[in-house]
Scaffold this active site. Structure first.
Site, mmCIF file in Angstrom:
data_model
loop_
_atom_site.group_PDB
_atom_site.id
_atom_site.type_symbol
_atom_site.label_atom_id
_atom_site.label_comp_id
_atom_site.label_asym_id
_atom_site.label_seq_id
_atom_site.Cartn_x
_atom_site.Cartn_y
_atom_site.Cartn_z
ATOM 1 N N GLU A 174 0.803 -1.230 0.000
ATOM 2 C CA GLU A 174 0.000 0.000 0.000
ATOM 3 C C GLU A 174 0.834 1.279 0.000
ATOM 4 O O GLU A 174 0.619 2.160 0.826
ATOM 5 C CB GLU A 174 -0.964 -0.017 1.184
ATOM 6 C CG GLU A 174 -1.910 -1.207 1.131
ATOM 7 C CD GLU A 174 -2.801 -1.325 2.371
ATOM 8 O OE1 GLU A 174 -2.680 -0.494 3.268
ATOM 9 O OE2 GLU A 174 -3.606 -2.271 2.417
ATOM 10 N N ASN A 214 1.936 -5.197 -3.132
ATOM 11 C CA ASN A 214 0.532 -5.478 -2.811
ATOM 12 C C ASN A 214 -0.213 -4.177 -2.535
ATOM 13 O O ASN A 214 0.296 -3.314 -1.818
ATOM 14 C CB ASN A 214 0.499 -6.379 -1.564
ATOM 15 C CG ASN A 214 -0.861 -6.974 -1.275
ATOM 16 O OD1 ASN A 214 -1.448 -7.626 -2.135
ATOM 17 N ND2 ASN A 214 -1.368 -6.772 -0.060
ATOM 18 N N HIS A 251 -10.596 -5.747 -2.597
ATOM 19 C CA HIS A 251 -11.630 -5.457 -1.599
ATOM 20 C C HIS A 251 -12.767 -4.731 -2.308
ATOM 21 O O HIS A 251 -12.734 -3.519 -2.470
ATOM 22 C CB HIS A 251 -11.076 -4.557 -0.491
ATOM 23 C CG HIS A 251 -10.088 -5.226 0.401
ATOM 24 N ND1 HIS A 251 -10.413 -6.299 1.196
ATOM 25 C CD2 HIS A 251 -8.787 -4.964 0.636
ATOM 26 C CE1 HIS A 251 -9.342 -6.677 1.883
ATOM 27 N NE2 HIS A 251 -8.341 -5.885 1.557
ATOM 28 N N GLU A 280 -6.642 -10.360 -1.211
ATOM 29 C CA GLU A 280 -7.433 -10.130 0.007
ATOM 30 C C GLU A 280 -8.917 -10.005 -0.340
ATOM 31 O O GLU A 280 -9.630 -9.162 0.218
ATOM 32 C CB GLU A 280 -6.950 -8.856 0.721
ATOM 33 C CG GLU A 280 -5.476 -8.866 1.056
ATOM 34 C CD GLU A 280 -4.993 -7.609 1.775
ATOM 35 O OE1 GLU A 280 -5.850 -6.829 2.250
ATOM 36 O OE2 GLU A 280 -3.774 -7.407 1.862
ATOM 37 N N ASP A 282 -12.711 -9.709 -0.840
ATOM 38 C CA ASP A 282 -14.006 -9.729 -0.153
ATOM 39 C C ASP A 282 -14.934 -8.778 -0.895
ATOM 40 O O ASP A 282 -14.488 -7.820 -1.515
ATOM 41 C CB ASP A 282 -13.907 -9.411 1.351
ATOM 42 C CG ASP A 282 -13.065 -8.196 1.695
ATOM 43 O OD1 ASP A 282 -12.852 -7.328 0.819
ATOM 44 O OD2 ASP A 282 -12.615 -8.097 2.846
HETATM 45 O O1 G3I Z 1 -5.254 -7.455 19.200
HETATM 46 C C1 G3I Z 1 -5.905 -6.253 19.657
HETATM 47 C C2 G3I Z 1 -6.738 -6.524 20.856
HETATM 48 O O2 G3I Z 1 -5.897 -6.919 21.929
HETATM 49 C C3 G3I Z 1 -7.514 -5.266 21.232
HETATM 50 O O3 G3I Z 1 -8.399 -5.554 22.276
HETATM 51 C C4 G3I Z 1 -8.307 -4.779 20.033
HETATM 52 C C5 G3I Z 1 -9.023 -3.465 20.342
HETATM 53 O O4 G3I Z 1 -9.265 -2.723 19.174
HETATM 54 O O5 G3I Z 1 -7.439 -4.581 18.935
HETATM 55 C C6 G3I Z 1 -6.780 -5.755 18.534
HETATM 56 O O6 G3I Z 1 -5.968 -5.456 17.431
HETATM 57 C C7 G3I Z 1 -6.645 -5.290 16.210
HETATM 58 C C8 G3I Z 1 -6.014 -6.245 15.207
HETATM 59 O O7 G3I Z 1 -6.526 -6.032 13.908
HETATM 60 C C9 G3I Z 1 -6.260 -7.709 15.569
HETATM 61 O O8 G3I Z 1 -7.614 -7.992 15.514
HETATM 62 C C10 G3I Z 1 -6.469 -3.857 15.751
HETATM 63 O O9 G3I Z 1 -7.177 -2.969 16.609
HETATM 64 C C11 G3I Z 1 -6.934 -3.690 14.334
HETATM 65 O O10 G3I Z 1 -6.583 -2.381 13.880
HETATM 66 C C12 G3I Z 1 -6.278 -4.711 13.420
HETATM 67 O O11 G3I Z 1 -6.818 -4.550 12.152
HETATM 68 C C13 G3I Z 1 -6.139 -5.200 11.101
HETATM 69 C C14 G3I Z 1 -5.814 -4.181 10.020
HETATM 70 O O12 G3I Z 1 -5.239 -4.851 8.909
HETATM 71 C C15 G3I Z 1 -4.843 -3.149 10.533
HETATM 72 O O13 G3I Z 1 -4.316 -2.367 9.528
HETATM 73 C C16 G3I Z 1 -7.048 -6.272 10.561
HETATM 74 O O14 G3I Z 1 -7.183 -7.296 11.543
HETATM 75 C C17 G3I Z 1 -6.479 -6.857 9.274
HETATM 76 O O15 G3I Z 1 -7.442 -7.691 8.692
HETATM 77 C C18 G3I Z 1 -6.145 -5.740 8.302
HETATM 78 O O16 G3I Z 1 -5.591 -6.278 7.165
HETATM 79 C C19 G3I Z 1 -5.347 -5.358 6.109
HETATM 80 C C20 G3I Z 1 -4.152 -5.853 5.339
HETATM 81 O O17 G3I Z 1 -3.061 -6.037 6.204
HETATM 82 C C21 G3I Z 1 -3.768 -4.897 4.207
HETATM 83 N N1 G3I Z 1 -4.905 -4.620 3.368
HETATM 84 C C22 G3I Z 1 -6.118 -4.207 4.046
HETATM 85 C C23 G3I Z 1 -6.504 -5.229 5.107
HETATM 86 C C24 G3I Z 1 -7.824 -4.851 5.758
HETATM 87 O O18 G3I Z 1 -7.726 -3.657 6.468
#
Ligand code: G3I
Length: 475
Positions: A174, A214, A251, A280, A282
């Site tokens: 990105e 990516n 996406h 990715e 969806d």
């Molecule tokens: O693990 C903590 C947890 O302890 C806490 O209680 C909670 C509270 O918000 O947060 C948890 O962490 C989260 C993490 O995912 C695990 O679930 C983060 O807040 C959250 O921001 C994070 O989001 C991830 C996101 O990337 C961050 O940029 C998504 O899971 C993940 O699916 C997403 O993946 C991205 C790809 O890497 C790149 N392309 C887009 C895609 C979707 O956004």
């Protein structure tokens, strides 16, 4: 799609532990023989009844993304094991997760996913090494050459750990803005060559893994961002900057949907000499027609090597309220699942060369001098890339050591008693035990003089014995 939010810093505990895998076994056999000309339309066996089986018929994969917490979710694991042959860690291989403090690498979470996936016959896409989001906390206090060096050190540290283990790495994620220029970020501020530096470091760290760029919102060929990424890849290829693939996140949510020119985008990137993949996927409300269309576009482009959905069930999705995945919260496949399965199986009607040409061809088609293969031109080299109790993963490098191009290849190898193929990628197999043959996939049959490619497989059964009697033939 909206900008991906920067994620609060992850805390990761534990120290690095060794991955499954041992010493590499290497066997090289050179053979010559004439075989019938290969035709991609001539795919083996009945239609696949799972996503991976249907994708494997044309040498492709079908992948999903998972977080470590899903290792405790039997419902998820059951579908993952049944349907998918490629896995991506949702967050566990990102920079903040793997290097929480400088030089202190933490691979426990990534390894847990890696080990489960490999032990269930899957390969992995590594995601990701350099990104404006989910960075190690200590990067925020660095800039200029110090940050650049921290990025390089990170790439070296993580790639050393996973060396020889992964199929792909999203080296940079990105890095473009919607207007087609580079995204403003602390990494961009280190100099416009930061992406190039990341790819060069990555190639040096692990020459065996395919290196990908990516991004999202690069599916529509007319978007400025798509063109920005395209021009970078073209520039990299023209200057010899190492890059092997482009991941289109796909996406189709939050307002963006399947563009009518998606196949043009895929074939245009592929024409630059890189693999493409949907990394990715969806789709809002899991529109069956959009899923069918994105799958069909990939099947129509020989160098589109596979599709990954970002989760399995709607309850796994980062946009769960949009119900964008192929399985519902009760693990039932949706109409979109059948649409994808049918499109994967229909790939047998796809013949290389019949795809829509890029709307903006940028390089002349490769010249095709008369083919006069010499005896012994095609060689097959085997190595075991990892093994575990009850199985192993192997890789066969197919090389054209002659002076004339080859238009296809078939490798024959003999598995030891009790061993059988679980899946094959970048090739199409006939037979699963004893002496099996693997021929080129749609996109990797043409080998210029001196060129090579590879296919891989996972086999179950005794893990200690490398296949014997390996030979390669070409038409
Ligand atoms: O693990 C903590 C947890 O302890 C806490 O209680 C909670 C509270 O918000 O947060 C948890 O962490 C989260 C993490 O995912 C695990 O679930 C983060 O807040 C959250 O921001 C994070 O989001 C991830 C996101 O990337 C961050 O940029 C998504 O899971 C993940 O699916 C997403 O993946 C991205 C790809 O890497 C790149 N392309 C887009 C895609 C979707 O956004």
């Amino acid at each position: 799609m909206n900008e991906v939010p920067v994620h609060p810093r992850r805390r990761t505990r534990g120290t690095a532990r060794l991955l499954a895998g041992g010493a590499l076994a290497v066997v090289t056999v050179v053979a010559s023989a004439a075989v019938a000309t290969l035709a991609h339309a001539d795919l083996p066996g009945p239609p696949g009844t799972t996503l991976k089986a249907a994708a494997e018929r044309s040498g492709r994969y079908f992948g999903a993304a998972m977080g470590r917490d899903r290792l405790n979710d039997q419902g998820f694991l059951t579908i993952a094991n049944r349907e998918f042959d490629m896995m991506t860690a949702v967050n566990e291989m990102k920079p903040d997760a793997t290097e929480p403090s400088r030089g202190q690498f933490s691979f426990a979470a990534g390894d847990a996913i890696y080990n489960w996936a490999v032990q269930h016959g899957m390969r992995l896409r590594g995601h990701t090494l350099a990104w404006h989001a989910q960075q190690p906390r200590f990067w925020s206090s660095l800039s200029g050459s110090a940050l650049r060096q921290a990025m390089i050190d990170h790439i070296n540290g993580v790639m050393a750990h996973y060396k020889g283990k992964l199929a792909y790495w999203d080296v940079v994620n990105e890095a473009f803005a919607e207007n087609g220029s580079r995204r403003n970020s602390n990494l961009q501020a280190t100099g416009n060559d930061w992406i190039e530096a990341a790819f060069r470091a990555a190639r040096a760290a692990d020459p065996s893994v395919k290196l990908c760029y990516n991004d999202y919102n690069i599916e529509n060929w007319t978007y400025a961002k798509t063109q920005g990424v395209y021009n970078m890849i073209r520039d990299f290829k023209s200057r010899g900057v190492p890059i092997d693939c482009v991941g289109l996140q796909t996406h189709f949510t939050g307002g963006s949907s399947l563009p009518g020119n998606f196949q043009t985008t895929l074939s245009s990137f592929a024409a630059l000499g890189v693999d493409v993949a949907l990394t990715e996927a969806d789709v809002t409300n899991a529109s069956a027609s959009q899923y069918q269309g994105l799958t069909q576009a990939c099947m129509n482009v020989p160098r589109c090597v596979g599709i990954t959905t970002w989760g399995i069930r709607d309850s796994d999705s980062w946009r769960g309220s949009e119900n964008p995945l192929l399985f519902d919260r009760n693990s039932n496949p949706k109409a979109a699942y059948s649409a994808v399965l049918n499109a994967l199986n229909a790939a047998s009607t796809t013949v290389p060369g019949t795809t829509t040409p890029p709307s903006t061809p940028t390089s002349p088609p490769p010249s095709t001098p008369p083919v006069t293969p010499q005896p012994g031109a095609c060689t097959a080299t085997y190595r075991t890339t990892s093994s575990w109790d009850g199985g192993f993963q192997g890789e066969v490098t197919v090389a054209n050591n002659g002076s004339a191009p080859l238009s296809g290849w078939t490798v024959s190898l003999t598995l030891a008693g009790g061993q059988s193929l679980v899946n094959v990628w970048n090739g199409v197999n006939t037979g699963t035990s004893g002496t099996v043959t693997v021929r080129n996939a749609a996109y990797n049959g043409a080998l210029g003089a001196g060129a090579s490619t590879s296919f891989g497989f996972v086999a179950g059964g005794s893990s200690g014995t490398a296949p014997g009697s390996i030979s390669c033939t070409s038409p």
